[in-house]
Write a protein that holds these residues in place. Structure first.
Motif, mmCIF file in Angstrom:
data_model
loop_
_atom_site.group_PDB
_atom_site.id
_atom_site.type_symbol
_atom_site.label_atom_id
_atom_site.label_comp_id
_atom_site.label_asym_id
_atom_site.label_seq_id
_atom_site.Cartn_x
_atom_site.Cartn_y
_atom_site.Cartn_z
ATOM 1 N N ASN A 80 0.826 -1.200 0.000
ATOM 2 C CA ASN A 80 0.000 0.000 0.000
ATOM 3 C C ASN A 80 0.859 1.249 0.000
ATOM 4 O OD1 ASN A 80 -2.454 -1.599 0.381
ATOM 5 N ND2 ASN A 80 -1.715 -1.888 2.480
ATOM 6 N N LEU A 81 0.271 2.323 -0.458
ATOM 7 C CA LEU A 81 0.924 3.618 -0.410
ATOM 8 C C LEU A 81 -0.091 4.628 0.104
ATOM 9 C CD1 LEU A 81 3.581 5.119 -1.072
ATOM 10 C CD2 LEU A 81 2.514 5.790 -3.237
ATOM 11 N N GLU A 82 0.124 5.073 1.318
ATOM 12 C CA GLU A 82 -0.727 6.087 1.922
ATOM 13 C C GLU A 82 -0.154 7.446 1.550
ATOM 14 O OE1 GLU A 82 -3.325 4.988 3.976
ATOM 15 O OE2 GLU A 82 -4.101 7.039 3.927
ATOM 16 N N MET A 83 -0.975 8.280 0.906
ATOM 17 C CA MET A 83 -0.508 9.572 0.415
ATOM 18 C C MET A 83 -1.307 10.681 1.080
ATOM 19 S SD MET A 83 0.002 8.692 -3.630
ATOM 20 C CE MET A 83 -1.748 8.601 -3.961
ATOM 21 N N ASN A 84 -0.627 11.530 1.799
ATOM 22 C CA ASN A 84 -1.260 12.642 2.500
ATOM 23 C C ASN A 84 -0.699 13.970 1.994
ATOM 24 O OD1 ASN A 84 -2.781 10.923 4.311
ATOM 25 N ND2 ASN A 84 -0.859 10.544 5.399
ATOM 26 N N SER A 85 -1.415 15.029 2.320
ATOM 27 C CA SER A 85 -0.990 16.382 1.927
ATOM 28 C C SER A 85 -0.633 16.441 0.452
ATOM 29 C CB SER A 85 0.193 16.833 2.793
ATOM 30 O OG SER A 85 -0.140 16.823 4.150
ATOM 31 N N LEU A 86 -1.498 15.906 -0.350
ATOM 32 C CA LEU A 86 -1.223 15.836 -1.784
ATOM 33 C C LEU A 86 -1.233 17.230 -2.401
ATOM 34 C CD1 LEU A 86 -3.332 12.675 -2.533
ATOM 35 C CD2 LEU A 86 -0.904 12.919 -3.072
ATOM 36 N N ASN A 87 -0.404 17.406 -3.392
ATOM 37 C CA ASN A 87 -0.362 18.659 -4.123
ATOM 38 C C ASN A 87 -0.384 18.348 -5.620
ATOM 39 O OD1 ASN A 87 2.496 18.416 -5.075
ATOM 40 N ND2 ASN A 87 2.901 18.516 -2.861
ATOM 41 N N PRO A 88 -0.661 19.348 -6.455
ATOM 42 C CA PRO A 88 -0.780 19.088 -7.903
ATOM 43 C C PRO A 88 0.458 18.439 -8.510
ATOM 44 C CG PRO A 88 -1.731 21.207 -7.373
ATOM 45 C CD PRO A 88 -1.079 20.712 -6.105
ATOM 46 N N GLU A 89 1.638 18.665 -7.930
ATOM 47 C CA GLU A 89 2.858 18.050 -8.447
ATOM 48 C C GLU A 89 2.883 16.534 -8.236
ATOM 49 O OE1 GLU A 89 3.030 22.041 -8.405
ATOM 50 O OE2 GLU A 89 2.917 20.933 -6.514
ATOM 51 N N ASP A 90 1.981 16.023 -7.436
ATOM 52 C CA ASP A 90 1.883 14.576 -7.235
ATOM 53 C C ASP A 90 1.026 13.910 -8.307
ATOM 54 O OD1 ASP A 90 1.608 15.324 -3.762
ATOM 55 O OD2 ASP A 90 3.379 14.501 -4.773
ATOM 56 N N THR A 91 0.425 14.694 -9.174
ATOM 57 C CA THR A 91 -0.382 14.136 -10.260
ATOM 58 C C THR A 91 0.482 13.292 -11.187
ATOM 59 O OG1 THR A 91 -1.986 15.940 -10.205
ATOM 60 C CG2 THR A 91 -1.785 14.708 -12.272
ATOM 61 N N ALA A 92 0.084 12.048 -11.382
ATOM 62 C CA ALA A 92 0.866 11.120 -12.206
ATOM 63 C C ALA A 92 0.132 9.788 -12.273
ATOM 64 C CB ALA A 92 2.259 10.902 -11.603
ATOM 65 N N TYR A 113 9.044 -6.794 -12.406
ATOM 66 C CA TYR A 113 7.592 -6.906 -12.582
ATOM 67 C C TYR A 113 6.938 -5.549 -12.315
ATOM 68 C CZ TYR A 113 8.532 -11.936 -12.032
ATOM 69 O OH TYR A 113 9.012 -13.220 -12.160
ATOM 70 N N TRP A 114 5.987 -5.220 -13.180
ATOM 71 C CA TRP A 114 5.308 -3.926 -13.090
ATOM 72 C C TRP A 114 3.809 -4.106 -13.259
ATOM 73 C CZ3 TRP A 114 7.846 0.687 -12.154
ATOM 74 C CH2 TRP A 114 9.242 0.632 -12.213
ATOM 75 N N GLY A 115 3.055 -3.257 -12.555
ATOM 76 C CA GLY A 115 1.630 -3.207 -12.777
ATOM 77 C C GLY A 115 1.292 -2.279 -13.926
ATOM 78 N N GLN A 116 0.013 -2.151 -14.190
ATOM 79 C CA GLN A 116 -0.452 -1.322 -15.295
ATOM 80 C C GLN A 116 -0.581 0.141 -14.910
ATOM 81 O OE1 GLN A 116 -1.016 -2.373 -18.588
ATOM 82 N NE2 GLN A 116 0.185 -4.056 -17.710
ATOM 83 N N GLY A 117 -0.606 0.423 -13.646
ATOM 84 C CA GLY A 117 -0.667 1.803 -13.199
ATOM 85 C C GLY A 117 -2.060 2.264 -12.839
ATOM 86 N N THR A 118 -2.122 3.257 -11.977
ATOM 87 C CA THR A 118 -3.382 3.876 -11.599
ATOM 88 C C THR A 118 -3.176 5.391 -11.566
ATOM 89 O OG1 THR A 118 -5.174 3.891 -9.949
ATOM 90 C CG2 THR A 118 -2.937 3.707 -9.085
ATOM 91 N N GLN A 119 -4.137 6.100 -12.122
ATOM 92 C CA GLN A 119 -4.007 7.556 -12.260
ATOM 93 C C GLN A 119 -4.365 8.251 -10.953
ATOM 94 O OE1 GLN A 119 -3.144 9.582 -15.103
ATOM 95 N NE2 GLN A 119 -3.131 11.171 -13.509
ATOM 96 N N VAL A 120 -3.494 9.162 -10.565
ATOM 97 C CA VAL A 120 -3.767 10.045 -9.430
ATOM 98 C C VAL A 120 -3.744 11.479 -9.955
ATOM 99 C CG1 VAL A 120 -2.870 10.952 -7.256
ATOM 100 C CG2 VAL A 120 -2.839 8.485 -7.698
ATOM 101 N N THR A 121 -4.818 12.196 -9.726
ATOM 102 C CA THR A 121 -4.914 13.581 -10.161
ATOM 103 C C THR A 121 -5.240 14.446 -8.960
ATOM 104 O OG1 THR A 121 -5.703 12.879 -12.344
ATOM 105 C CG2 THR A 121 -6.030 15.196 -11.726
ATOM 106 N N VAL A 122 -4.401 15.446 -8.735
ATOM 107 C CA VAL A 122 -4.598 16.361 -7.616
ATOM 108 C C VAL A 122 -4.925 17.737 -8.179
ATOM 109 C CG1 VAL A 122 -3.631 17.319 -5.505
ATOM 110 C CG2 VAL A 122 -2.918 15.038 -6.278
ATOM 111 N N SER A 123 -6.084 18.228 -7.859
ATOM 112 C CA SER A 123 -6.509 19.535 -8.357
ATOM 113 C C SER A 123 -6.142 20.628 -7.358
ATOM 114 C CB SER A 123 -8.014 19.534 -8.604
ATOM 115 O OG SER A 123 -8.710 19.337 -7.391
ATOM 116 N N SER A 124 -5.851 21.789 -7.918
ATOM 117 C CA SER A 124 -5.451 22.910 -7.057
ATOM 118 C C SER A 124 -6.662 23.700 -6.585
ATOM 119 C CB SER A 124 -4.489 23.820 -7.804
ATOM 120 O OG SER A 124 -5.083 24.270 -8.992
#
Length: 124
Positions: A80-92, A113-124
């Motif tokens: 798991n990856l717990e992400m707090n205090s997200l900002n727009p630069e974390d969008t990826a 080994y790699w997964g397919q990825g999941t989109q994270v979008t942080v709006s300002s």
């Protein structure tokens, strides 16, 4: 068949939080270091965080240190990856990856080994 399936991505406002999860199958999960990387269009894949095989050691990119926390459950084959205090630069797009090496786990070349990825979008 090796599978890494990410989940938990989405759209969040700046300052918010998200929890990404990666379900692993098809390999001996406890024998692999696990990492999270991210990538934006036109840029190279960037290291975010990694956990050692036991989960006893972790590493973070400077840009996320103190805000993100990686954890793993070897009984459930999950990281798991717990992400707090997200900002727009974390969008990826965030990728989960598995490494049979126990060295250079902050480098993408260590991961086979790699997964397919999941989109994270942080709006300002």
């Amino acid at each position: 068949q090796v599978q890494l399936v990410e989940s938990g991505g989405g759209l969040v406002q700046a300052g918010g939080s998200l929890r990404l999860s990666c379900a692993a199958s098809g390999f001996m999960f406890s024998g692999y270091a696990m990492g999270w990387f991210r990538q934006t269009p036109g840029k190279e894949r960037e290291f975010v965080a990694a956990a050692s095989r036991s989960g006893g050691k972790s590493a973070y990119a400077d840009s996320v240190k103190g805000r993100f926390t990686i954890s793993r459950d070897n009984a459930k084959n999950r990281v798991n990856l717990e992400m707090n205090s997200l900002n727009p630069e974390d969008t990826a797009v965030y990728y989960c990856a598995a490494s049979a090496r126990n060295l250079d786990i902050n480098r993408s070349y260590s991961y086979g080994y790699w997964g397919q990825g999941t989109q994270v979008t942080v709006s300002s």
